[in-house]
Design a protein around this motif. Structure first.
Motif, short mmCIF file in Angstrom:
data_model
loop_
_atom_site.label_atom_id
_atom_site.label_comp_id
_atom_site.label_asym_id
_atom_site.label_seq_id
_atom_site.Cartn_x
_atom_site.Cartn_y
_atom_site.Cartn_z
N ILE A 196 29.44 42.69 26.97
CA ILE A 196 29.94 43.55 28.06
C ILE A 196 31.12 44.37 27.59
O ILE A 196 31.21 45.57 27.90
N TYR A 197 32.02 43.77 26.84
CA TYR A 197 33.19 44.51 26.35
C TYR A 197 32.74 45.69 25.49
O TYR A 197 33.19 46.83 25.68
N GLU A 198 31.86 45.42 24.53
CA GLU A 198 31.43 46.47 23.60
C GLU A 198 30.60 47.55 24.28
O GLU A 198 30.75 48.73 23.99
N THR A 242 29.31 40.05 36.47
CA THR A 242 29.24 41.35 37.15
C THR A 242 29.68 42.52 36.27
O THR A 242 29.37 43.66 36.60
N GLY A 243 30.45 42.26 35.22
CA GLY A 243 31.00 43.32 34.39
C GLY A 243 32.29 43.89 34.94
O GLY A 243 32.90 44.77 34.32
N ALA A 244 32.76 43.39 36.08
CA ALA A 244 34.04 43.84 36.63
C ALA A 244 35.15 43.44 35.67
O ALA A 244 35.07 42.41 35.01
N ALA A 257 35.01 34.38 39.60
CA ALA A 257 34.72 35.08 38.35
C ALA A 257 34.61 34.11 37.18
O ALA A 257 35.34 33.12 37.10
N GLN A 258 33.68 34.41 36.29
CA GLN A 258 33.54 33.71 35.02
C GLN A 258 34.22 34.63 34.00
O GLN A 258 33.63 35.58 33.51
#
Length: 91
Positions: free
Chosen positions: A20-22, A44-46, A67-68
C-alpha cells in the motif's frame, strides 16, 4: 477500552503495508515530509502523516478505531534503529 488484535500473520501484515505504501501512499507523502511517520491502515489504505509515531497512530485511530496500522518513516528503510551507530562522517 478494548484491545485491538492483529487480524493477519506478521508476514501478511508487512506485505500489505509495504504494498500500500509503495503503490498508493508514497507518491502523495514523500515530497516535503522526509523523516516523518506515516500510519497506514492495511485494510482500507487510509493514512495519516505526523512528526512522530504516537501522533500518527492517534490521528489514524481517531478516524478508524479498528485500524490495522502499519508504520513507515518517510525516506528511510525502517521506522527506528537499534543499537549504537557511529557519529563520524562516512568517508
Amino acid at each position: 477500552m478494548a484491545i485491538r488484535q492483529p487480524r493477519y500473520p506478521k508476514e501478511e501484515f508487512a506485505r500489505r503495508g509495504d504494498e500500500i505504501y509503495e503503490s498508493q501512499v508514497r507518491s502523495q507523502v514523500e515530497e516535503g515530509n522526509h523523516g516523518k511517520i506515516v500510519a497506514i491502515d492495511i485494510e482500507t489504505g487510509a493514512f495519516e502523516v505526523a512528526d512522530d509515531l504516537l501522533t500518527a497512530s492517534k490521528q489514524l485511530t481517531a478516524r478508524l478505531p479498528d485500524a490495522q496500522t502499519w508504520f513507515v518513516r518517510i525516506g528511510h528503510p525502517a521506522v527506528d534503529h537499534f543499537g549504537a551507530r557511529s557519529l563520524r562522517p562516512k568517508p
